[in-house]
Design an enzyme around this catalytic site. Structure first.
Site, PDB file in Angstrom:
ATOM      1  N   ASP A 157     -40.999  -6.739 -63.072  1.00 21.69           N
ATOM      2  CA  ASP A 157     -40.125  -6.424 -64.201  1.00 21.69           C
ATOM      3  C   ASP A 157     -40.919  -6.497 -65.498  1.00 21.69           C
ATOM      4  OD1 ASP A 157     -37.919  -5.710 -65.658  1.00 21.69           O
ATOM      5  OD2 ASP A 157     -36.871  -7.623 -65.465  1.00 21.69           O
ATOM      6  N   HIS A 179     -34.772  -8.283 -59.478  1.00 21.98           N
ATOM      7  CA  HIS A 179     -34.909  -9.583 -60.146  1.00 21.98           C
ATOM      8  C   HIS A 179     -33.814 -10.588 -59.766  1.00 21.98           C
ATOM      9  CE1 HIS A 179     -32.385  -7.148 -62.725  1.00 21.98           C
ATOM     10  NE2 HIS A 179     -33.400  -6.607 -63.369  1.00 21.98           N
TER      11      HIS A 179
END
Length: 419
Positions: A288, A222
């Site tokens: 995610d 991320h």
């Protein structure tokens, strides 16, 4: 005679072209311009496009211990309906996956419940038995920044001996790269406050510290900003990006429903990240996918957990970017499938003889707005409602049709890739 032959326009050898693919025992046995026969023959019209099944290397399916938010069946069904045929599940469940016993318990618990293929990360903890865990996982996970779950490891004296052991396995290490020592605990009322407390400098610090271990195949999860991407590349690391960091910012999306770790950044930073993505500087998508219930997200901001669901929407939104000409078909196949297969040593990621017979089939004329009510995650909400997306018309996993006419069909048949 092949078990199945698929005929149509497909992404083969780096380009869209007509091809026919033979499938035997769940594997691609041939790719050619013409393959006769086939016990089952799927003839696709000119409007359909066959892509390799997508891989999401970063999901939190909350099973075991937090199944009020998501469980393995609902999470993998969401993946299937988003064109994802393989997921890699993170270890911060209850209990966290830090040892062989917990890992094998989790494997037993979810067996027969997955709609797509799957693998489990093991989290690094002081004294972890890397050699025992390695044969059963596609990768390890290091949490250098605090997030959902209590498996923080940010002490170099404890990290260093583990890195030597991981290097010996050849397995990759995915990292939540925020230096916890640089995260402030000041009160928060909105995502701008959350951004203030978790600065990009914390991300840079982790890259600098991890670069001391050149033998480890580090993957930075991320990414939130262009400089982080370039620093990671310079260190020889691979990178992931989420759709929420590409599309949302802390000011236009201020409430706890978009609270996430690492945080949404300001608009100039988001624009810079998007440009890095558009230029192909980032290796992989990683959703995610981190579902929480509506009631948890409706708490006062400081008490609300961080996390956004996204496994069902990431690839469909990215495919609309392809349809709109923002990125190329080659880029989405690389970021969504080929690169993840390469990084995590999966027999997937391309329409090539010998690979797993995983395909996602689309009609690019069928562009729709995301209807949150039609999504399959147990959490029941999404920040992507109303955005344009291209969902799959058909998905084939391991040579078996698992989704047809946009609807799931059949029983869960996903397998553990390190079973």
């Amino acid at each position: 005679m092949p078990d199945m032959v698929i005929c149509g326009k497909m992404f083969v050898e780096g380009a869209l072209q007509y091809a026919e693919v033979a499938v035997d025992d769940g594997k691609i046995s041939a790719v050619a311009k013409h393959i006769p026969g086939g016990d089952e023959r799927i003839e696709l019209g000119s409007s359909k496009t066959v892509l390799p099944g997508f891989i999401d290397p970063h999901v939190h399916l909350r099973d075991p211990g937090m199944t009020q938010k998501e469980d393995f069946s609902t999470g993998t069904l969401s993946a299937l309906c988003g064109g994802v045929t393989c997921i890699l599940d993170m270890p911060n469940t209850k209990p966290p996956v830090t040892d062989l016993e917990t890992l094998m318990d989790k494997k037993r618990m979810v067996k027969g419940r997955s709609y797509v293929d799957y693998g489990f990360f093991a989290a690094l903890s002081p004294g972890a038995r890397i050699n025992l865990l390695a044969p059963h996982v596609p990768a390890f996970k290091l949490f250098m920044g605090s997030t959902t779950g209590n498996i923080l490891l940010n002490d170099d004296a404890e990290i260093a001996p583990l890195m030597e052991q991981i290097a010996a396995t050849g397995l990759p290490l995915s990292v939540h790269g925020e230096d916890d020592a640089m995260i402030s605990k000041e009160p928060e009322k909105c995502n701008r406050d959350h951004l203030r407390n978790r600065p990009v400098a914390a991300e840079f610090s982790c890259i600098d510290r991890l670069s001391r271990y050149p033998g480890v195949r580090v993957n930075i999860c991320h990414t939130t900003n262009a400089e982080q991407v370039e620093r990671a590349k310079a260190a020889g690391f691979t990178t992931e990006v989420t759709m929420h960091h590409l599309l949302f910012n802390a000011d236009r999306n201020p409430d706890a429903f978009c609270k996430v770790n690492p945080p949404l950044r300001d608009e100039p930073t988001r624009v810079g990240l998007f440009e890095s993505f558009r230029q192909g500087r980032i290796d992989m998508f990683g959703s995610d996918h981190a579902p929480h219930t509506v009631s948890e997200k409706e708490q006062e901001y400081g008490s609300a957990p961080g996390g956004i669901p996204g496994v069902e929407t990431t690839i469909p939104i990215a495919l609309d970017l392809v349809r709109s000409g923002v990125i190329s078909m080659k880029q989405i196949v690389a970021m969504g499938s080929f690169n993840a297969a390469s990084v995590f040593n999966l027999n997937k990621g391309s329409i090539t003889e010998g690979k797993d017979a995983d395909f996602a089939i689309y009609d690019f004329r069928d562009v729709r707005e995301i209807d949150v009510r039609r999504l399959h995650s147990k959490c029941g909400w999404s920040p992507y409602g109303g955005m344009r997306a291209v969902f799959p018309d058909m998905v084939i996993t391991g040579g078996r049709v698992a989704l047809e006419d946009g609807e799931p069909c059949g029983e869960p048949a996903g397998r553990d890739i390190r079973g």
